[in-house]
Design an enzyme around this catalytic site. Structure first.
Site, PDB file in Angstrom:
ATOM      1  N   HIS A 164      46.372  55.682  26.658  1.00  0.00           N
ATOM      2  CA  HIS A 164      47.446  55.673  27.646  1.00  0.00           C
ATOM      3  C   HIS A 164      47.165  56.700  28.739  1.00  0.00           C
ATOM      4  O   HIS A 164      46.373  57.630  28.564  1.00  0.00           O
ATOM      5  CB  HIS A 164      48.785  55.954  26.974  1.00  0.00           C
ATOM      6  CG  HIS A 164      49.281  54.803  26.152  1.00  0.00           C
ATOM      7  ND1 HIS A 164      50.551  54.747  25.623  1.00  0.00           N
ATOM      8  CD2 HIS A 164      48.679  53.637  25.780  1.00  0.00           C
ATOM      9  CE1 HIS A 164      50.720  53.621  24.962  1.00  0.00           C
ATOM     10  NE2 HIS A 164      49.588  52.932  25.038  1.00  0.00           N
ATOM     11  N   GLU A 168      48.832  59.163  29.988  1.00  0.00           N
ATOM     12  CA  GLU A 168      49.120  60.559  29.683  1.00  0.00           C
ATOM     13  C   GLU A 168      47.961  61.210  28.917  1.00  0.00           C
ATOM     14  O   GLU A 168      47.581  62.350  29.185  1.00  0.00           O
ATOM     15  CB  GLU A 168      50.406  60.666  28.839  1.00  0.00           C
ATOM     16  CG  GLU A 168      51.635  60.089  29.493  1.00  0.00           C
ATOM     17  CD  GLU A 168      51.934  58.667  29.042  1.00  0.00           C
ATOM     18  OE1 GLU A 168      53.080  58.386  28.702  1.00  0.00           O
ATOM     19  OE2 GLU A 168      50.981  57.844  29.024  1.00  0.00           O
ATOM     20  N   ALA A 207      48.981  26.220  48.556  1.00  0.00           N
ATOM     21  CA  ALA A 207      48.190  26.156  49.793  1.00  0.00           C
ATOM     22  C   ALA A 207      48.557  24.861  50.496  1.00  0.00           C
ATOM     23  O   ALA A 207      48.377  23.776  49.933  1.00  0.00           O
ATOM     24  CB  ALA A 207      46.699  26.193  49.479  1.00  0.00           C
ATOM     25  N   THR A 216      46.767  17.279  38.642  1.00  0.00           N
ATOM     26  CA  THR A 216      45.874  18.151  39.422  1.00  0.00           C
ATOM     27  C   THR A 216      44.475  18.155  38.827  1.00  0.00           C
ATOM     28  O   THR A 216      43.474  18.100  39.540  1.00  0.00           O
ATOM     29  CB  THR A 216      46.441  19.587  39.469  1.00  0.00           C
ATOM     30  OG1 THR A 216      47.705  19.560  40.134  1.00  0.00           O
ATOM     31  CG2 THR A 216      45.505  20.527  40.209  1.00  0.00           C
ATOM     32  N   GLY A 254      50.717  20.821  39.967  1.00  0.00           N
ATOM     33  CA  GLY A 254      51.108  20.201  41.221  1.00  0.00           C
ATOM     34  C   GLY A 254      52.590  20.258  41.463  1.00  0.00           C
ATOM     35  O   GLY A 254      53.335  21.045  40.860  1.00  0.00           O
TER      36      GLY A 254
END
Length: 367
Positions: A53, A55, A157, A199, A300
């Site tokens: 981690h 820290e 897009a 797709t 899609g």
């Protein structure tokens, strides 16, 4: 120490945390800085799930000089055992006198426990410094840990007139090289890329991430939503060129022999169904149980419409290309049944706009 000085060191911790964006899931992004007499002695960030981690990294770098110093960390230190030991034990052993953190840990295993432990052992604790900024960079973790659901980003897009392909199905390429590079960077930040079967059948994509190797991140998993299991065995998603695991989400309406066949090539999830289609909420809960914290939906239109209708989408990023495609039969980004009245339209809030190459990038959160 004044608030402005606290913020100075916390901003550094926030910048450190974001170096691992997309690589710590399902863990949070965390950065830490050890300071003594105004001087930075150590800094660190959580690089990936299972590693040290933030820290611990910062305190190890500071060494014995950390005794009597302050620790700045973007998230409340943990006091529970996970893949690593509790950070509060390390803080105590290093003799830190003050811990300043940005936000409480939303994990029920720790929430408030870390700060209480530190106070009981005589360590001064200050919280809430740049809390809003810390929450923003950890939106994925917060949703995942509190709702047991993945954070969902939809990426589209499209042309100026809202088309994602021509009427013949041609979609390469609507966006420029710059836009496609940004799309791959978005993939690098996700645990999985999700698309519908149409797709895959039309475009036959690899669904791989061009930047993941450079970022030392595993390729995102590929999730195909295919309610009746219409996938074909020789599609590129099963190619050795794209070795990321494939997950196929289907329903009880798929032929059992096809389920058995594809289980030799991929993980097959038989999800609950809604109107004979995969229930996305049920699917996403199962994916969260498998440690998938961030899903990028790339299409899609039916999948995106379903995710929006079920209020599963947390962020939308729309790439608008300066092209006009036209055609009443050309597909759009969001399909489904649609709405009857404009007042029913989904809205985006917290909008951001930027240019990448010739494209306008619109980002927002469904209200």
């Amino acid at each position: 120490m004044g608030k402005s000085r606290h913020e100075k060191f916390m901003r550094l911790a926030l910048r450190l945390a974001q170096k691992a964006k997309g690589r710590t899931n399902p863990n949070p992004l965390v950065g830490a800085v050890v300071v003594k007499n105004g001087r930075i002695l150590g800094r660190g960030y959580h690089k990936a799930a299972g590693l040290a981690h933030a820290e611990v990294v910062a305190l190890d770098k500071a060494g014995k000089a950390a005794r009597g110093g302050s620790l700045y960390v973007t998230l409340e230190p943990c006091r529970h055992f996970g893949r690593t030991a509790p950070c509060v034990d390390k803080i105590l052993a290093c003799g830190i006198k003050e811990v300043v953190f940005a936000m409480d840990d939303p994990n029920p295993l720790n929430n408030g426990g870390g700060s209480q432990f530190l106070r009981r052992h005589g360590i001064r604790v200050l919280s809430g410094i740049l809390e809003e900024e810390a929450r923003k960079i950890n939106r994925v973790f917060i949703k995942y840990i509190t709702k047991q659901l993945p954070f969902v980003t939809v990426k589209v897009a499209q042309s100026v007139d809202g088309k994602i392909a021509t009427s013949s199905g041609d979609s390469r390429w609507i966006t420029s090289q710059s836009g496609r590079e940004l799309g791959h960077k978005l993939r690098s930040q996700a645990d999985a890329v999700l698309v519908g079967v149409n797709t895959v059948l039309k475009d036959n994509p690899l669904l791989s991430c061009r930047y993941c190797g450079r970022l030392q991140k595993r390729q995102p998993k590929k999730i195909i939503v295919d309610s009746k299991l219409r996938l074909l065995p020789k599609l590129k998603i099963f190619s050795p060129r794209s070795p990321a695991p494939v997950i196929i989400a289907t329903t009880r309406f798929a032929p059992q022999e096809k389920i058995s066949y594809f289980r030799r090539k991929a993980q097959v999830i038989v999800a609950k169904d809604k109107e004979k289609r995969v229930d996305l909420r049920d699917l996403f809960r199962e994916l969260a149980r498998q440690g998938i914290a961030h899903i990028l939906i790339e299409g899609g239109g039916e999948i995106i419409a379903s995710a929006l209708k079920m209020r599963l989408v947390d962020r939308m990023i729309v790439f608008v290309s300066p092209k006009i495609i036209g055609g009443s039969e050309a597909p759009t980004a969001v399909e489904g049944k649609g709405i009857e009245r404009i007042r029913q339209a989904a809205r985006l809030k917290d909008m951001k706009f930027k240019r990448v190459g010739p494209e306008l990038i619109i980002e927002g959160e469904p209200a």
